[in-house]
Design a protein around this motif. Structure first.
Motif, PDB file in Angstrom:
ATOM      1  N   LYS A  34       0.857  -1.192   0.000  1.00 36.36           N
ATOM      2  CA  LYS A  34       0.000   0.000   0.000  1.00 36.36           C
ATOM      3  C   LYS A  34       0.889   1.236   0.000  1.00 36.36           C
ATOM      4  O   LYS A  34       1.873   1.313   0.727  1.00 36.36           O
ATOM      5  N   LEU A  35       0.544   2.212  -0.842  1.00 38.64           N
ATOM      6  CA  LEU A  35       1.284   3.469  -0.914  1.00 38.64           C
ATOM      7  C   LEU A  35       0.341   4.636  -0.685  1.00 38.64           C
ATOM      8  O   LEU A  35      -0.835   4.586  -1.065  1.00 38.64           O
ATOM      9  N   GLN A  36       0.867   5.685  -0.075  1.00 31.24           N
ATOM     10  CA  GLN A  36       0.103   6.904   0.133  1.00 31.24           C
ATOM     11  C   GLN A  36       0.371   7.876  -1.010  1.00 31.24           C
ATOM     12  O   GLN A  36       1.332   7.728  -1.767  1.00 31.24           O
ATOM     13  N   ARG A  37      -0.459   8.872  -1.126  1.00 29.82           N
ATOM     14  CA  ARG A  37      -0.290   9.876  -2.182  1.00 29.82           C
ATOM     15  C   ARG A  37       1.125  10.462  -2.141  1.00 29.82           C
ATOM     16  O   ARG A  37       1.625  10.852  -1.074  1.00 29.82           O
ATOM     17  N   GLU A  39       3.916   8.860  -2.696  1.00 32.31           N
ATOM     18  CA  GLU A  39       4.958   7.843  -2.540  1.00 32.31           C
ATOM     19  C   GLU A  39       5.348   7.286  -3.911  1.00 32.31           C
ATOM     20  O   GLU A  39       4.524   7.204  -4.828  1.00 32.31           O
ATOM     21  N   GLU A  56      -5.992  -0.910  -6.454  1.00 30.89           N
ATOM     22  CA  GLU A  56      -6.806   0.235  -6.048  1.00 30.89           C
ATOM     23  C   GLU A  56      -5.987   1.508  -6.241  1.00 30.89           C
ATOM     24  O   GLU A  56      -4.765   1.492  -6.172  1.00 30.89           O
ATOM     25  N   GLY A  57      -6.665   2.619  -6.470  1.00 38.59           N
ATOM     26  CA  GLY A  57      -5.975   3.895  -6.614  1.00 38.59           C
ATOM     27  C   GLY A  57      -5.411   4.110  -8.004  1.00 38.59           C
ATOM     28  O   GLY A  57      -5.854   3.485  -8.975  1.00 38.59           O
ATOM     29  N   ALA A  99       2.352   7.553  -6.729  1.00 35.86           N
ATOM     30  CA  ALA A  99       0.956   7.363  -6.342  1.00 35.86           C
ATOM     31  C   ALA A  99       0.217   8.698  -6.336  1.00 35.86           C
ATOM     32  O   ALA A  99       0.701   9.684  -5.770  1.00 35.86           O
ATOM     33  N   GLU A 101      -2.876   8.875  -5.131  1.00 35.47           N
ATOM     34  CA  GLU A 101      -3.789   8.752  -4.004  1.00 35.47           C
ATOM     35  C   GLU A 101      -3.383   7.496  -3.236  1.00 35.47           C
ATOM     36  O   GLU A 101      -2.380   6.879  -3.561  1.00 35.47           O
ATOM     37  N   GLU A 102      -4.126   7.133  -2.201  1.00 38.22           N
ATOM     38  CA  GLU A 102      -3.828   5.872  -1.525  1.00 38.22           C
ATOM     39  C   GLU A 102      -4.008   4.738  -2.533  1.00 38.22           C
ATOM     40  O   GLU A 102      -5.064   4.614  -3.146  1.00 38.22           O
ATOM     41  N   THR A 103      -2.983   3.960  -2.703  1.00 38.16           N
ATOM     42  CA  THR A 103      -2.948   2.980  -3.786  1.00 38.16           C
ATOM     43  C   THR A 103      -2.478   1.633  -3.282  1.00 38.16           C
ATOM     44  O   THR A 103      -1.603   1.556  -2.423  1.00 38.16           O
ATOM     45  N   LYS A 104      -3.074   0.557  -3.823  1.00 40.66           N
ATOM     46  CA  LYS A 104      -2.660  -0.802  -3.484  1.00 40.66           C
ATOM     47  C   LYS A 104      -2.210  -1.526  -4.748  1.00 40.66           C
ATOM     48  O   LYS A 104      -2.875  -1.428  -5.784  1.00 40.66           O
TER      49      LYS A 104
END
Length: 222
Positions: A34-37, A39, A56-57, A99, A101-104
């Motif tokens: 999982k990454l945050q915006r 990253e 996702e994202g 990223a 946004e929050e991304t998986k």
């Protein structure tokens, strides 16, 4: 309740013909992240040794030019793949994945994939068959592309980008990221001079125009 399709590594075109039973060993070695915006998944120039599936994202693919300018080459959304060629050859990433946004993502390492294929001959044969089918499809696309003029290639490219990343405006569709003539030339297999001439002709024939840094395709293109 309606069944929702869960995006899986098996959705990668490479594995489209692989039976689920053969694919299970691949799922067992896959990793999730999982990454945050903001990253970065990987940097431009890093070795390509992993294939990623966006679950996702979204990501933006950012390339830094020799002049130090950052250019967004592509936007990747759920279901799209990054670095698929990593399973078969060593290369470097042409851009950084950032990223939005929050991304998986779900990923598999080349070394791990090689181990699974060695232990699972049926998987190896199905992957080979899938690659063969995709190779013939690529040949068809190349044959079609070779029949187009540079102007037709440039217009086709811009129409695709407008469909994928465009926004409506009074005159047509604005492509919301900056694309240089040299980058377009690399994408259509022509020289920058030929692309510049093609853009000039398309503008003269009322297919498009420049709005500051962006191209706008007129309604007649769609």
């Amino acid at each position: 309740m309606e069944n929702m399709h869960c995006i899986c590594l098996k959705d990668i075109p490479l594995f489209s013909g692989v039976e689920l039973a053969c694919f299970r060993p691949v799922c067992e070695i896959a990793t999730k992240r999982k990454l945050q915006r903001g990253e970065i998944l990987f940097h431009q120039g890093d070795e390509v040794d992993t294939v990623y599936l966006v679950k996702e994202g979204s990501f933006k693919m950012v390339r830094v030019t020799v002049e130090g300018q950052e250019v967004i080459l592509q936007i990747l959304t759920p279901g799209e793949v990054i670095g698929e060629a990593a399973l078969f050859q060593k290369k470097c990433h042409p851009a950084s994945a950032v990223a939005l946004e929050e991304t998986k993502v779900c990923s598999i390492n080349r070394a791990h994939m090689e181990e699974v294929i060695k232990r699972t001959p049926d998987l190896a044969w199905q992957v080979i068959a899938s690659l063969g089918s995709r190779l013939y499809a690529v040949w068809d696309q190349v044959a079609e592309l070779n029949t187009l003029t540079t102007r037709e290639k440039v217009l086709s490219l811009l129409m695709r980008l407008a469909r994928e990343h465009g926004e409506a405006c009074p005159e047509g569709t604005r492509i919301k990221f900056h694309l240089t003539q040299q980058e377009m030339a690399s994408m259509v297999g022509a020289s920058r001079v030929m692309v510049a001439q093609a853009l000039k002709e398309l503008a003269a024939n009322n297919y498009l125009y420049r709005e500051e840094r962006y191209y706008v395709l007129k309604h007649r293109c769609f």
